[in-house]
Design a protein around this motif. Structure first.
Motif, PDB file in Angstrom:
ATOM      1  N   SER A 220       0.826  -1.106  -0.094  1.00 42.85           N
ATOM      2  CA  SER A 220      -0.183   0.038   0.083  1.00 42.85           C
ATOM      3  C   SER A 220       0.952   1.252  -0.016  1.00 42.85           C
ATOM      4  CB  SER A 220      -1.138  -0.007   1.201  1.00 42.85           C
ATOM      5  OG  SER A 220      -0.085  -0.130   2.295  1.00 42.85           O
ATOM      6  N   TYR A 221       0.227   2.602  -0.182  1.00 39.55           N
ATOM      7  CA  TYR A 221       1.012   3.559  -0.246  1.00 39.55           C
ATOM      8  C   TYR A 221       0.287   4.855   0.386  1.00 39.55           C
ATOM      9  CZ  TYR A 221       2.913   7.652  -2.667  1.00 39.55           C
ATOM     10  OH  TYR A 221       3.561   8.911  -2.851  1.00 39.55           O
ATOM     11  N   VAL A 222       0.741   5.662   1.171  1.00 33.10           N
ATOM     12  CA  VAL A 222       0.352   7.065   1.555  1.00 33.10           C
ATOM     13  C   VAL A 222       1.085   8.213   1.081  1.00 33.10           C
ATOM     14  CG1 VAL A 222      -0.109   8.358   3.687  1.00 33.10           C
ATOM     15  CG2 VAL A 222      -0.662   5.844   3.653  1.00 33.10           C
ATOM     16  N   CYS A 223       0.550   9.186   0.545  1.00 27.32           N
ATOM     17  CA  CYS A 223       1.079  10.646   0.062  1.00 27.32           C
ATOM     18  C   CYS A 223       0.788  11.753   1.067  1.00 27.32           C
ATOM     19  CB  CYS A 223       0.546  10.801  -1.293  1.00 27.32           C
ATOM     20  SG  CYS A 223       1.120  12.637  -1.597  1.00 27.32           S
ATOM     21  N   PRO A 224       1.968  12.076   1.783  1.00 29.26           N
ATOM     22  CA  PRO A 224       1.907  13.211   2.765  1.00 29.26           C
ATOM     23  C   PRO A 224       1.386  14.573   2.150  1.00 29.26           C
ATOM     24  CG  PRO A 224       4.088  12.507   2.505  1.00 29.26           C
ATOM     25  CD  PRO A 224       3.348  11.743   1.456  1.00 29.26           C
ATOM     26  N   ILE A 225       0.397  14.985   2.504  1.00 34.12           N
ATOM     27  CA  ILE A 225      -0.496  16.224   1.805  1.00 34.12           C
ATOM     28  C   ILE A 225       0.548  17.428   2.124  1.00 34.12           C
ATOM     29  CG2 ILE A 225      -2.491  15.360   2.243  1.00 34.12           C
ATOM     30  CD1 ILE A 225      -3.426  17.048   4.343  1.00 34.12           C
ATOM     31  N   ASP A 226       1.732  17.500   2.801  1.00 30.07           N
ATOM     32  CA  ASP A 226       2.294  18.844   2.715  1.00 30.07           C
ATOM     33  C   ASP A 226       3.649  18.805   2.029  1.00 30.07           C
ATOM     34  OD1 ASP A 226       3.898  16.716   3.944  1.00 30.07           O
ATOM     35  OD2 ASP A 226       4.128  17.928   5.839  1.00 30.07           O
ATOM     36  N   LEU A 227       3.636  17.775   0.972  1.00 29.48           N
ATOM     37  CA  LEU A 227       4.751  17.748  -0.061  1.00 29.48           C
ATOM     38  C   LEU A 227       4.598  18.997  -1.191  1.00 29.48           C
ATOM     39  CD1 LEU A 227       6.514  15.168  -0.338  1.00 29.48           C
ATOM     40  CD2 LEU A 227       4.949  14.309  -2.289  1.00 29.48           C
ATOM     41  N   PRO A 228       5.683  19.725  -1.556  1.00 27.93           N
ATOM     42  CA  PRO A 228       5.516  20.539  -2.465  1.00 27.93           C
ATOM     43  C   PRO A 228       4.561  20.318  -3.612  1.00 27.93           C
ATOM     44  CG  PRO A 228       7.565  20.652  -1.379  1.00 27.93           C
ATOM     45  CD  PRO A 228       7.061  19.470  -0.930  1.00 27.93           C
ATOM     46  N   ALA A 229       4.980  19.100  -4.220  1.00 25.52           N
ATOM     47  CA  ALA A 229       4.260  18.864  -5.429  1.00 25.52           C
ATOM     48  C   ALA A 229       3.004  18.431  -5.167  1.00 25.52           C
ATOM     49  CB  ALA A 229       5.023  17.508  -6.050  1.00 25.52           C
ATOM     50  N   TYR A 230       2.478  18.017  -3.814  1.00 23.81           N
ATOM     51  CA  TYR A 230       1.244  17.846  -3.796  1.00 23.81           C
ATOM     52  C   TYR A 230       0.462  19.382  -3.819  1.00 23.81           C
ATOM     53  CZ  TYR A 230      -3.254  16.378  -1.745  1.00 23.81           C
ATOM     54  OH  TYR A 230      -4.591  16.302  -1.477  1.00 23.81           O
ATOM     55  N   ARG A 231       1.259  20.125  -3.141  1.00 26.81           N
ATOM     56  CA  ARG A 231       0.480  21.542  -3.161  1.00 26.81           C
ATOM     57  C   ARG A 231       0.494  22.184  -4.643  1.00 26.81           C
ATOM     58  NH1 ARG A 231      -1.751  21.890   1.749  1.00 26.81           N
ATOM     59  NH2 ARG A 231      -0.130  21.766   3.561  1.00 26.81           N
TER      60      ARG A 231
ATOM     61  N   VAL B 105      -2.935  19.623 -14.898  1.00 24.99           N
ATOM     62  CA  VAL B 105      -1.607  19.174 -14.911  1.00 24.99           C
ATOM     63  C   VAL B 105      -0.528  20.107 -15.585  1.00 24.99           C
ATOM     64  CG1 VAL B 105       0.075  17.482 -15.788  1.00 24.99           C
ATOM     65  CG2 VAL B 105      -2.119  16.691 -15.098  1.00 24.99           C
ATOM     66  N   VAL B 106      -1.209  21.024 -16.465  1.00 28.25           N
ATOM     67  CA  VAL B 106      -0.429  22.239 -16.816  1.00 28.25           C
ATOM     68  C   VAL B 106      -0.209  23.019 -15.939  1.00 28.25           C
ATOM     69  CG1 VAL B 106      -0.333  24.136 -18.567  1.00 28.25           C
ATOM     70  CG2 VAL B 106      -1.093  21.799 -19.465  1.00 28.25           C
ATOM     71  N   GLU B 107      -1.273  23.339 -15.276  1.00 26.61           N
ATOM     72  CA  GLU B 107      -1.061  24.462 -13.969  1.00 26.61           C
ATOM     73  C   GLU B 107      -0.150  23.960 -12.800  1.00 26.61           C
ATOM     74  OE1 GLU B 107      -1.861  27.330 -13.732  1.00 26.61           O
ATOM     75  OE2 GLU B 107      -1.798  27.688 -11.576  1.00 26.61           O
ATOM     76  N   PHE B 108      -0.212  22.327 -12.960  1.00 27.26           N
ATOM     77  CA  PHE B 108       0.838  21.784 -12.052  1.00 27.26           C
ATOM     78  C   PHE B 108       2.288  22.265 -12.231  1.00 27.26           C
ATOM     79  CE2 PHE B 108       4.053  18.501 -11.411  1.00 27.26           C
ATOM     80  CZ  PHE B 108       4.043  18.467 -10.061  1.00 27.26           C
ATOM     81  N   TYR B 109       2.470  22.007 -13.779  1.00 24.97           N
ATOM     82  CA  TYR B 109       3.873  22.536 -14.186  1.00 24.97           C
ATOM     83  C   TYR B 109       4.168  24.067 -13.992  1.00 24.97           C
ATOM     84  CZ  TYR B 109       4.937  18.165 -16.313  1.00 24.97           C
ATOM     85  OH  TYR B 109       4.896  16.622 -16.511  1.00 24.97           O
ATOM     86  N   ASN B 110       3.064  24.825 -14.030  1.00 25.48           N
ATOM     87  CA  ASN B 110       3.039  26.087 -13.782  1.00 25.48           C
ATOM     88  C   ASN B 110       3.541  26.617 -12.413  1.00 25.48           C
ATOM     89  OD1 ASN B 110       3.075  28.960 -15.022  1.00 25.48           O
ATOM     90  ND2 ASN B 110       0.968  29.058 -14.058  1.00 25.48           N
ATOM     91  N   GLN B 111       3.002  25.756 -11.492  1.00 26.90           N
ATOM     92  CA  GLN B 111       3.307  26.031 -10.037  1.00 26.90           C
ATOM     93  C   GLN B 111       4.444  25.243  -9.501  1.00 26.90           C
ATOM     94  OE1 GLN B 111       1.322  27.630  -7.766  1.00 26.90           O
ATOM     95  NE2 GLN B 111      -0.225  28.314  -9.344  1.00 26.90           N
ATOM     96  N   PHE B 112       4.916  24.209 -10.114  1.00 28.10           N
ATOM     97  CA  PHE B 112       6.028  23.350  -9.490  1.00 28.10           C
ATOM     98  C   PHE B 112       7.233  24.105 -10.056  1.00 28.10           C
ATOM     99  CE2 PHE B 112       8.814  19.746  -9.405  1.00 28.10           C
ATOM    100  CZ  PHE B 112       8.890  19.486  -8.059  1.00 28.10           C
ATOM    101  N   GLY B 113       7.954  24.273  -9.237  1.00 28.41           N
ATOM    102  CA  GLY B 113       9.680  24.821  -9.232  1.00 28.41           C
ATOM    103  C   GLY B 113       9.637  26.259  -9.072  1.00 28.41           C
ATOM    104  N   HIS B 114       8.520  26.704  -8.593  1.00 27.36           N
ATOM    105  CA  HIS B 114       8.390  28.163  -7.971  1.00 27.36           C
ATOM    106  C   HIS B 114       9.118  28.086  -6.609  1.00 27.36           C
ATOM    107  CE1 HIS B 114       6.405  30.932 -10.899  1.00 27.36           C
ATOM    108  NE2 HIS B 114       5.939  30.080 -11.280  1.00 27.36           N
TER     109      HIS B 114
END
Lengths: 452, 452
Positions: free
Chosen positions: A364-375, A443-452
């Motif tokens: 099984s798998y759990v993703c923490p919700i404070d991960l920058p990529a999750y945000r 997903v495009v917006e994910f790329y827009n946000q991620f890396g900032h």
């Protein structure tokens, strides 16, 4: 940048590209489709190059090939690894399909085909979001792709492939579109996945089918015995009886159970959609909890004896079943597999021969919700759906996600855009075109946000 | 009169005639063989006329046609009605046959084909014994034949046919070759037959196959539920749990149990022949008793979900089973059928829909050993096998025999010449040629004795 406009002006090409994937019957469970696996991998490679990858190649594993691609913007930038799978489930029972499973059809605002959602349609969202991010110059991260061909049968060869190519696959986060949302109006991100253990059981009674009048009563019937053994796995309260089965099951906090309780859920509608009069399951848990945070035991298939028309009296020689458990944190699928095998051998009577073969499994798998990529993913959903997505654990399994965490040491963010009505793994699989477009926007917006 | 000599001098013609019956795939369970049923009935009619019947005709019923024939020697003489069936069992699994099921082969002193024993081979013994008795002028009785085409599926239409033709079928005793002997060196006449009840069960969960990860745990799995319901039918002592199931079961006398105990029986050989390590069954009864004087519950077939290669996780929509009970005197198959249906409906959870369809059934039968025709049969076996035959109850069912007793008011004598190794209802059905010849000798002698 207007993603919607981009999609509109490339609508037909996008569909043609997706259709070219959907038309390939890449059924990983059936060896006769081996050639289709290769064809599908090659098609993915070509589409990745056309979308803007610097390089893309089909690479061998011990099982079906994987497709690897990358776009390196700047070595100092963080790296996203997109994971998807190009294989699909078998299509039986064929007679229940209203269209040809491998001839995609657009109808009623939906796309109908095997793989329309799982995972060609969802994988294609990632591909097109990548294309747009490249073409519009939005990328402030590097992007890699790993598209495999065995997810539906437990990703054989992929763990070994990861171990052999640690450098190639080096990344900061993994992005996956292979899960569902709670509903079109209730955006959600899956933060927990159940694990899986799967077995095939073969029970042999006499060495040939016998006359049930002459031998019945004295010679054990392998179907009777199989039913007895399987019936003993779950008790009348829906608890699994295997000794120590629940020992490592995570006790989910009251807070998290409250969050699950907040998911909009209409039991009457849920039952009506699948035409059942009553739900079922483990005492002490709500219907959603049973599918999200509790392990299960399902007989996925069973067969033996005379199954033709009419009434044949026979004491059969063989009986078979395919059975599986969905697992939850922190159950180890190999330990559970052994428990089940031990249990079956311990209850098998001497009057039959029993063979239990473990098939694929996964943690099984759990993703923490404070991960920058999750945000960043959350922001993507907000833009696409107009609401902040719920973080929910869901019942499905993507065993390779836990393997990535173990081998690559990287968390995955599950940006899934399916719906329960998509009939994945079933006849008439479909994908809402509105969802497909909003998925690309998110997903495009994910790329827009991620890396900032 | 030397029956053996007659057989020897007509050996080839006899085989050719029998082969002409065996080559017709008259499988009553499969509707696509309807034309073969008609062909097989017509072949029987022609053979009966050639063997010496005054008249023979194919007569319609509500199901497959029956063949009726008669030879009236003198209206004041007693009348024997020979019963046999021209239909055969399905031949699946085909891959286990060493020869073509409908292309008879003589090899190793045996005749190999579907129906070689059950019941074309055994029925043919009656036909040829009749021919010899006619040709040799031995008949001091009238002989009628009723050859039906639905025995393997519960003789549909035959009860109604009997009721419509009471005069035509008027007789003093019925002679049947459709049972087995204990062994080639242990001649025996079956004096008891078990009854039968048969059902098909359909369990429906959700209205389509579901993803077991997304729905598993909350939606009832029809295979899990089917296994549970069926597992509950027999307890750990091998007793059937249906309320009142044993109420009418005959308590067999110590004397009759002693007779069964005297039947030569080597448990190690019995187990070795079918390759099982241990036998099974109801506590308190010997292996032979369990097959002869006790009722049973066997799942004859089961199917549902994914049964292809590999591992498909699915929560299936449907599960099915074909199940049967062998019954003993004085269980009524209609009462038992209702008991089972009531039981299943009483334990079926609301989370699934369950449909139980009763299929064919029949009563058990007991033949008194002081019947004049039984005594004549005994003499026949003594002449053919050199030993007085044992009178034993056996586990098989020929439901129509009980119907004859009810409708025509006439007892049947079961002059059977099968062996357990004949693999009736199984792949590689065969019939020992020595048995076939001795069978003819025994039945000719029956005619020689009967009517004295």
């Amino acid at each position: 940048m207007d993603t919607k406009k981009y999609i509109d002006s490339h609508r037909e090409r996008f569909f043609n590209e997706l259709f070219s994937l959907l038309r390939i019957p890449s059924i990983s469970a059936l060896p006769e489709h081996r050639k289709d696996m290769q064809l599908c991998a090659e098609r993915w490679r070509d589409l990745l190059l056309e979308a803007g990858a610097d390089r893309a190649e089909v690479m061998p594993t011990s099982a079906s090939p994987v497709v690897f691609a990358e776009k390196i913007v700047d070595r100092s930038f963080p790296t996203v690894l997109v994971y998807a799978h190009y294989d699909v489930m078998p299509v039986e029972p064929l007679e229940l399909w209203h269209t040809e499973p491998f001839e995609p059809v657009v109808k009623d605002g939906k796309l109908w085909a095997r793989g329309a959602d799982d995972d060609k349609g969802q994988g294609f969202i990632q591909l097109k979001a990548f294309e747009i991010a490249v073409k519009e110059g939005l990328l402030r991260c590097n992007v890699k792709f790993l598209i495999e061909g065995g997810e539906e049968i437990g990703s054989p060869g992929v763990e070994a492939f990861c171990k052999e190519h640690l450098d190639l696959l080096k990344c900061d986060v993994i992005l996956v579109s292979d899960t569902s949302m709670v509903g079109l109006d209730t955006p959600s991100i899956t933060t927990g996945l159940r694990g899986l253990a799967y077995w095939e059981i073969e029970v042999t009674g006499p060495n040939r089918d016998l006359h049930s009048g002459i031998f019945g009563g004295t010679v054990a019937n392998p179907i009777n015995e199989l039913c007895k053994m399987l019936a003993g796995v779950v008790d009348e309260n829906g608890h699994i009886t295997l000794p120590h089965f629940y020992d490592k099951v995570e006790t989910v906090s009251a807070q998290e159970r409250a969050m699950l309780g907040a998911v909009p859920y209409d039991e009457e509608k849920y039952k009506a959609a699948i035409d059942v009069e009553a739900l079922s399951g483990e005492v002490g848990y709500s219907p959603l909890e049973r599918t999200a945070i509790r392990p299960t035991f399902d007989i996925c298939g069973i067969w033996g004896g005379y199954t033709g028309e009419g009434a044949k009296t026979v004491l059969p020689s063989k009986a078979y079943a395919k059975v599986s458990c969905r697992l939850v944190p922190h159950q180890n699928h190999e330990e559970i597999s052994k428990m089940f095998i031990d249990y079956i051998y311990s209850v098998a009577p001497r009057s039959v021969k029993v063979k239990v073969s473990p098939m694929h499994g996964g943690e099984s798998y759990v993703c923490p919700i404070d991960l920058p990529a999750y945000r960043a993913a959350e922001k993507g959903y907000e833009l696409a759906f107009g609401k902040r997505p719920l973080a929910v654990r869901r019942g499905g399994s993507i065993p390779i996600i836990a393997t990535f965490e173990k081998v690559l040491g990287v968390k995955s963010v599950l940006m899934g855009f399916g719906l329960e009505s998509d009939a994945t793994h079933s006849p008439n699989e479909n994908f809402l075109i509105e969802m497909y477009e909003k998925g690309i926007i998110a997903v495009v917006e994910f790329y827009n946000q991620f890396g900032h």
